[in-house]
Motif scaffolding. Structure first.
Motif, PDB file in Angstrom:
ATOM      1  N   SER A  11      63.169  83.709   2.231  1.00 24.11           N
ATOM      2  CA  SER A  11      64.005  84.442   3.170  1.00 24.11           C
ATOM      3  C   SER A  11      63.113  85.239   4.108  1.00 24.11           C
ATOM      4  N   GLY A  12      63.702  85.688   5.228  1.00 23.12           N
ATOM      5  CA  GLY A  12      62.955  86.514   6.164  1.00 23.12           C
ATOM      6  C   GLY A  12      63.374  86.258   7.598  1.00 23.12           C
ATOM      7  N   PHE A  13      62.839  87.088   8.488  1.00 20.92           N
ATOM      8  CA  PHE A  13      63.147  87.008   9.911  1.00 20.92           C
ATOM      9  C   PHE A  13      62.150  86.102  10.630  1.00 20.92           C
ATOM     10  N   TYR A  14      62.598  85.510  11.746  1.00 22.69           N
ATOM     11  CA  TYR A  14      61.726  84.666  12.546  1.00 22.69           C
ATOM     12  C   TYR A  14      62.139  84.738  14.015  1.00 22.69           C
ATOM     13  N   LEU A  15      61.200  84.388  14.897  1.00 25.45           N
ATOM     14  CA  LEU A  15      61.426  84.290  16.340  1.00 25.45           C
ATOM     15  C   LEU A  15      60.980  82.915  16.808  1.00 25.45           C
ATOM     16  N   GLY A  16      61.538  82.471  17.938  1.00 22.98           N
ATOM     17  CA  GLY A  16      61.129  81.178  18.462  1.00 22.98           C
ATOM     18  C   GLY A  16      61.548  80.966  19.893  1.00 22.98           C
ATOM     19  N   GLY A  17      61.043  79.892  20.461  1.00 24.58           N
ATOM     20  CA  GLY A  17      61.404  79.513  21.818  1.00 24.58           C
ATOM     21  C   GLY A  17      61.270  78.011  21.995  1.00 24.58           C
ATOM     22  N   ASN A  18      62.196  77.414  22.740  1.00 23.15           N
ATOM     23  CA  ASN A  18      62.191  75.973  23.017  1.00 23.15           C
ATOM     24  C   ASN A  18      62.300  75.733  24.514  1.00 23.15           C
ATOM     25  N   VAL A  19      61.762  74.623  24.970  1.00 23.60           N
ATOM     26  CA  VAL A  19      61.926  74.200  26.358  1.00 23.60           C
ATOM     27  C   VAL A  19      62.081  72.682  26.353  1.00 23.60           C
ATOM     28  N   GLY A  20      62.870  72.163  27.295  1.00 25.11           N
ATOM     29  CA  GLY A  20      63.059  70.715  27.313  1.00 25.11           C
ATOM     30  C   GLY A  20      63.962  70.258  28.433  1.00 25.11           C
ATOM     31  N   GLN A  21      64.520  69.059  28.257  1.00 29.28           N
ATOM     32  CA  GLN A  21      65.347  68.403  29.268  1.00 29.28           C
ATOM     33  C   GLN A  21      66.825  68.705  29.027  1.00 29.28           C
ATOM     34  N   SER A  22      67.492  69.242  30.055  1.00 33.88           N
ATOM     35  CA  SER A  22      68.942  69.427  29.986  1.00 33.88           C
ATOM     36  C   SER A  22      69.618  68.364  30.850  1.00 33.88           C
ATOM     37  N   VAL A  23      70.754  67.848  30.346  1.00 36.77           N
ATOM     38  CA  VAL A  23      71.474  66.766  31.021  1.00 36.77           C
ATOM     39  C   VAL A  23      72.945  67.172  31.130  1.00 36.77           C
ATOM     40  N   SER A  24      73.463  67.205  32.368  1.00 39.79           N
ATOM     41  CA  SER A  24      74.847  67.608  32.613  1.00 39.79           C
ATOM     42  C   SER A  24      75.793  66.419  32.509  1.00 39.79           C
ATOM     43  N   HIS A  25      76.944  66.644  31.847  1.00 36.73           N
ATOM     44  CA  HIS A  25      78.026  65.664  31.796  1.00 36.73           C
ATOM     45  C   HIS A  25      79.316  66.304  32.334  1.00 36.73           C
ATOM     46  N   LEU A  26      79.191  67.099  33.392  1.00 37.91           N
ATOM     47  CA  LEU A  26      80.346  67.738  34.007  1.00 37.91           C
ATOM     48  C   LEU A  26      81.097  66.732  34.889  1.00 37.91           C
ATOM     49  N   ASP A  27      82.350  67.040  35.165  1.00 42.36           N
ATOM     50  CA  ASP A  27      83.222  66.143  35.937  1.00 42.36           C
ATOM     51  C   ASP A  27      83.139  66.513  37.421  1.00 42.36           C
ATOM     52  N   GLU A  28      82.169  65.925  38.144  1.00 42.12           N
ATOM     53  CA  GLU A  28      81.979  66.273  39.554  1.00 42.12           C
ATOM     54  C   GLU A  28      83.154  65.823  40.418  1.00 42.12           C
ATOM     55  N   SER A  29      83.748  64.666  40.097  1.00 38.09           N
ATOM     56  CA  SER A  29      84.901  64.201  40.885  1.00 38.09           C
ATOM     57  C   SER A  29      86.079  65.145  40.717  1.00 38.09           C
ATOM     58  N   GLY A  30      86.329  65.580  39.491  1.00 39.46           N
ATOM     59  CA  GLY A  30      87.401  66.535  39.254  1.00 39.46           C
ATOM     60  C   GLY A  30      87.140  67.856  39.938  1.00 39.46           C
ATOM     61  N   MET A  31      85.886  68.297  39.929  1.00 39.32           N
ATOM     62  CA  MET A  31      85.553  69.542  40.618  1.00 39.32           C
ATOM     63  C   MET A  31      85.821  69.411  42.111  1.00 39.32           C
ATOM     64  N   THR A  32      85.500  68.245  42.691  1.00 37.11           N
ATOM     65  CA  THR A  32      85.736  68.033  44.128  1.00 37.11           C
ATOM     66  C   THR A  32      87.220  68.151  44.451  1.00 37.11           C
ATOM     67  N   ASN A  33      88.071  67.532  43.642  1.00 37.00           N
ATOM     68  CA  ASN A  33      89.517  67.588  43.885  1.00 37.00           C
ATOM     69  C   ASN A  33      90.063  69.002  43.723  1.00 37.00           C
ATOM     70  N   ARG A  34      89.588  69.722  42.722  1.00 38.44           N
ATOM     71  CA  ARG A  34      90.109  71.068  42.500  1.00 38.44           C
ATOM     72  C   ARG A  34      89.649  72.042  43.576  1.00 38.44           C
ATOM     73  N   VAL A  35      88.438  71.853  44.091  1.00 40.75           N
ATOM     74  CA  VAL A  35      87.910  72.774  45.100  1.00 40.75           C
ATOM     75  C   VAL A  35      88.453  72.451  46.493  1.00 40.75           C
ATOM     76  N   SER A  36      88.512  71.163  46.826  1.00 41.53           N
ATOM     77  CA  SER A  36      88.864  70.766  48.197  1.00 41.53           C
ATOM     78  C   SER A  36      90.350  70.574  48.407  1.00 41.53           C
ATOM     79  N   GLY A  37      91.117  70.424  47.315  1.00 42.82           N
ATOM     80  CA  GLY A  37      92.552  70.261  47.453  1.00 42.82           C
ATOM     81  C   GLY A  37      92.971  68.803  47.427  1.00 42.82           C
TER      82      GLY A  37
END
Length: 360
Positions: A11-37
């Motif tokens: 048992s015990g405390f620890y610290l850490g840090g990570n770095v890497g590749q992030s990949v978005s799977h957001l709905d850009e088409s849906g965002m376009t329709n909701r923003v532009s009407g």
């Protein structure tokens, strides 16, 4: 006697840090329709859905199976351009960052490797920025942002370089509100380092304390009926120790000590030889029992393969933390490295020989 990945009591405390590749799977088409009407036909969408993500975290390991972890993450910035009919385009920019609280379930595979799964919650801010060209009008709120709670989960692998430092590889999925009224996912594949507190390597204990009896025995001389002769070897806490701390692979120094031991037995006719491994009382009973068995078997295998001891005359067993050399009051009030050093005499391997001397 603990795995390198853990503090002395798992048992015990620890610290850490990570770095890497992030990949978005957001709905850009849906965002376009909701923003532009309504009334637009989207003809194409180009995406820049990858960026560099990172996270900083701290945690508490309750035991070798369970940890709690919290931290800060930044998943990066993602861009897209939606082309529409009537002729125009919407340019979007999304940035995501926040905090998380997770529980980690671990499965140790070896002294150095463990796999884990994680699950928890994030409180993340999504900040959007939109601009338009052509026939599209700029939305009323061109820079929406939103804070929201959402789940996250992932899997990973820990490899312990030392008792304090480790390497971590992870794959995680973050559920994200896109600030326009719907949700999507962002994955983070990362590599990082961890540091555990309270795992500094203890200073070697004095030889007189670690070795209750000499490492190299006097030649075995017994007369019928033969009586067992016992030799005690330090496991991990002296210059002549058989193993590195918490290891079960024989060190070169340990091999030389066993070679001298075998040399002292020349001319003896063996009846039995029993190798018994012991640990101290730190750590779980299950882990200590297995470590004592691995060390006893390593000594037995070496004596058979390189010492010429008949395999049918020698047995190995692990006794875990039973039959300690120290008394409970000897180490009262100690913890961490002082406790590990104080309990060094308990970490040992005993070889008990029953033999008859047949030549000088």
């Amino acid at each position: 006697n603990t795995s390198l990945a853990m503090a002395a009591d798992d048992s015990g405390f620890y610290l850490g840090g990570n770095v890497g590749q992030s990949v978005s799977h957001l709905d850009e088409s849906g965002m376009t329709n909701r923003v532009s009407g309504p009334g637009l036909a989207i003809t194409s969408v180009t995406r820049d859905n990858r960026d560099i993500g990172y996270k900083l975290y701290g945690g508490y390991q309750a035991n070798k199976y369970l940890s709690l972890e919290s931290g800060w993450f930044d998943l990066g910035r993602f861009n897209f351009t939606s082309t529409t009919t009537p002729a125009g385009s919407l340019l979007g920019n999304i940035k995501v960052r926040g905090v998380n609280l997770d529980a980690l379930i671990r499965l140790p595979l070896t002294d150095q490797f463990s796999v884990f799964g994680r699950g928890g919650l994030t409180y993340a801010q999504t900040r959007d920025s939109f601009s338009t060209t052509g026939a599209l009008a700029l939305p009323a709120n061109a820079s929406p942002k939103k804070w929201a709670w959402n789940p996250k989960y992932g899997v990973g692998l820990d490899y312990n370089l030392t008792r304090a430092f480790g390497i971590r590889a992870e794959a995680e999925r973050y559920r994200i509100n896109d600030a326009t009224g719907s949700k999507g996912n962002i994955d983070l594949f990362s590599l990082g380092m961890t540091y555990r507190f309270g795992t500094e390597k203890p200073a070697p204990a004095p030889v007189a304390v670690v070795e209750p009896e000499p490492v190299v025995p006097e030649p075995v001389v017994v007369t019928p009926p033969p009586a067992p002769v016992k030799t005690v070897f330090a496991s991990d806490s002296s210059a002549n120790s058989l193993f590195g701390f918490n290891r079960s692979t024989l060190r070169n120094e340990g091999k030389r000590a066993l070679d001298k031991f075998v040399e002292s037995l020349k001319g003896a006719s063996f009846e039995t030889m029993v190798v018994t491994g012991y640990t101290d009382r730190i750590g779980t009973d299950e882990y200590n029992q297995k470590l004592s068995e691995r060390r006893a078997n390593a000594v037995r295998d070496y004596l058979v393969k390189f010492g010429g001891i008949p395999a049918d005359k020698i047995t190995a067993r692990g006794a875990g933390e039973s039959n300690p050399v120290t008394k409970r009051e000897d180490c009262a009030g100690k913890s961490g490295n002082p406790l590990i050093t104080c309990l060094a005499p308990d970490r040992r391997v005993e070889v008990e020989v029953t033999a008859t001397r047949t030549s000088e």
